[in-house]
Design an enzyme around this catalytic site. Structure first.
Site, short mmCIF file in Angstrom:
data_model
loop_
_atom_site.label_atom_id
_atom_site.label_comp_id
_atom_site.label_asym_id
_atom_site.label_seq_id
_atom_site.Cartn_x
_atom_site.Cartn_y
_atom_site.Cartn_z
N SER A 172 0.82 -1.19 -0.10
CA SER A 172 -0.10 0.16 -0.06
C SER A 172 0.78 1.07 -0.09
O SER A 172 1.94 1.27 -0.85
CB SER A 172 -0.67 -0.09 1.38
OG SER A 172 -1.89 0.96 0.82
N ASP A 435 -8.50 -5.68 -5.75
CA ASP A 435 -8.17 -4.59 -4.99
C ASP A 435 -8.38 -3.30 -5.66
O ASP A 435 -7.80 -3.06 -6.84
CB ASP A 435 -6.56 -4.92 -4.45
CG ASP A 435 -6.25 -3.42 -3.77
OD1 ASP A 435 -6.74 -2.65 -3.37
OD2 ASP A 435 -4.88 -3.05 -3.84
N HIS A 460 -6.03 -6.38 -1.49
CA HIS A 460 -5.11 -5.69 -0.98
C HIS A 460 -3.65 -6.29 -0.24
O HIS A 460 -4.05 -6.73 0.71
CB HIS A 460 -5.38 -4.44 -0.11
CG HIS A 460 -5.02 -3.11 -0.14
ND1 HIS A 460 -4.35 -2.44 -1.12
CD2 HIS A 460 -4.19 -2.51 0.97
CE1 HIS A 460 -3.94 -1.44 -0.70
NE2 HIS A 460 -3.78 -1.39 0.45
#
Length: 496
Positions: A172, A435, A460
């Protein structure tokens, strides 16, 4: 209220109520990935501290602070590599030094492993408070410089040869940092694994809810149709006092809807929260954590079940399920209550640790505002980009609504955005099709020295977590590919 991000991790650490949980989800989708599930009992890893400069861009600034880190040298072999997990927008968890995919690679390659907490998150607190004048030292550039000085410092502290090859990991936001670290400090970082890292800063992140819808369709078109029908019923009920009372009871609002006290911002916040329920589950769908047992299938099975009543009743059941799961007593949708909490500058009084800091970064560097305007029939048209920009102004001051565009442009200019894969080596960009964040990342690359791995069916940062018997074959294959790339990098001496 939120821009679902990241915490990204692997270089990660992790994080994400309903209004509060979704708020951070939106802004990162929450900056947190959560901790890995430990399969055995372990002795906790002791925290360590490293002295950092407050402002790396100003050599005259003499102030310093203590940055938290963890180390695991159990698998280190003489002259082996060093793996560094970069912390993101949440507290660093030492569990990542015990189990997780980076640790699996450390065992494989005889690496020393570190986890470095990001400045301004967790207990890495450079300033006395979180006032705007102090948050000026919170940026991705300062975080990258922290990593650079940390690497240099660890050579001395642990007698690591300067010839040792450092590989950084992140997911991320920290996945973005991992790629940028390799680009900006190639003399220090030999390779990078960037998981679910958004590399394009974008103010109006319309694609987010487009992908949320597409991901929900992997269950069924009926799931999406039922959400649309429920949203229409919420619209109608909000227009009449009796309907408003019904909504308050159905969704367990903390405050009743009052035509004299409930603002349009409150209504926008309500819709964004209800949309965020689906977005959060989509983003972290089946990521191998116990707390992630609520999946796309869970929500869609509820929303399409006509035995549970009309669509708005099913939507309320979804909302209340997530309230209970997050130990929330009621659904707090009041805009001003959220803003007041995020104006709190005290380290120790934050209702959502890291919330103010991450929003500051989105308001100055990234945007990432997950708006509803591309899918107004699905989640309403009430939270456009202006809704989020107004939050920047309401939390930090009027000037923050005027400087965002230049801040985002600056980020893309400095780091290269989606062109990065054309000019970099020894980096792998990993994304999952479920995601929503993959829309801002590199999912295709023509550069064999900086390949992209796009994992169908995963969400994710899925490749960051410990392997599971339930992993899709594509995910297992991706983990193996990444290991092969690391092995290849460790055989080379290229530094650019």
């Amino acid at each position: 209220m939120r821009f679902a991000f990241l915490f990204a991790i692997f270089v990660i650490t992790v994080q994400s109520g309903i209004a509060w949980r979704s708020f951070m989800r939106g802004r990162k989708n929450n900056g947190n990935l959560g901790e890995p599930n430990l399969t055995k009992a372990y002795v906790p890893i002791k925290e360590q501290w490293f002295t950092q400069n407050l402002d790396h861009s100003n050599p005259v600034e003499g102030r310093t602070w203590k940055q938290r880190y963890f180390v695991n040298s159990d698998f280190y072999k003489k002259d082996g590599p060093v793996f560094l997990m970069i912390g993101g927008e949440g507290p660093a968890s030492s569990k990542w030094m015990i189990e997780g995919q980076m640790i699996e690679y450390a065992k494989q390659f005889g690496a020393m492993a570190f986890l470095l907490e990001h400045r301004y998150y967790g207990t890495s607190r450079p300033t006395l408070d979180l006032s705007v004048k102090n948050l000026v030292y919170l940026s991705s550039e300062q975080a990258l410089a922290d990593i650079a000085y940390f690497i240099e410092g660890m050579h001395l502290a642990y007698q690591i040869p300067h010839s040792a090859k450092w590989i950084v990991f992140g997911g991320s936001y920290s996945g973005s940092l991992a790629a940028w670290m390799r680009a900006k400090y190639p003399h220090l970082v030999h390779g990078a694994v960037s998981a679910s890292g958004p590399l394009l800063a974008q103010i109006d992140f319309q694609q987010y809810y487009v992908i949320v819808e597409n991901s929900l369709k992997t269950h069924s078109q009926a799931c999406v149709d039922s959400i649309v029908a429920a949203t229409k019923q919420v619209h109608i009920m909000l227009r009449h006092p009796i309907g408003q009372q019904g909504l308050a009871k159905l969704f367990n609002f903390c405050d009743p809807i009052d035509s004299g006290r409930t603002s349009q911002k409150d209504i926008a916040n309500l819709y964004e929260t209800l949309a965020g329920n689906f977005a959060e589950v989509v983003q972290y769908n089946r990521d191998n954590r116990n707390e992630s047992s609520i999946t796309i299938d869970t929500l869609c099975n509820i929303i399409i079940d006509e035995k549970k009543g009309i669509p708005v009743h099913r939507l309320a059941e979804v909302s209340n399920l997530l309230l209970r799961n997050n130990k929330e007593k009621c659904l707090d949708y009041k805009y001003n209550k959220m803003i007041e909490e995020l104006r709190n500058i005290s380290w120790n009084e934050q209702k959502l640790p890291g919330g103010r800091q991450w929003i500051y970064q989105t308001c100055t560097e990234f945007g990432f505002f997950q708006t509803s305007t591309a899918r107004p029939y699905l989640f309403s048209e009430t939270f456009p980009v202006e809704f989020f920009i107004q939050q920047c102004s309401d939390i930090f001051g009027p000037r923050f609504s005027h400087t965002l565009e230049s801040g985002v442009e600056r980020t893309n200019t400095i780091f290269g955005a989606l062109d990065l894969s054309n000019v970099i080596s020894n980096v792998v960009f990993v994304h999952g099709s479920i995601d929503p964040w993959h829309a801002l990342g590199i999912t295709k690359s023509s550069n064999p020295n900086a390949p992209a791995i796009y994992i169908n069916g995963t969400a994710h940062c899925a490749n960051v977590y410990p392997p599971s018997k339930d992993d899709l074959p594509e995910l297992t294959k991706a983990r193996k590919q990444i290991g092969q790339l690391i092995n290849l990098w460790l055989q080379t001496t290229v530094y650019s």
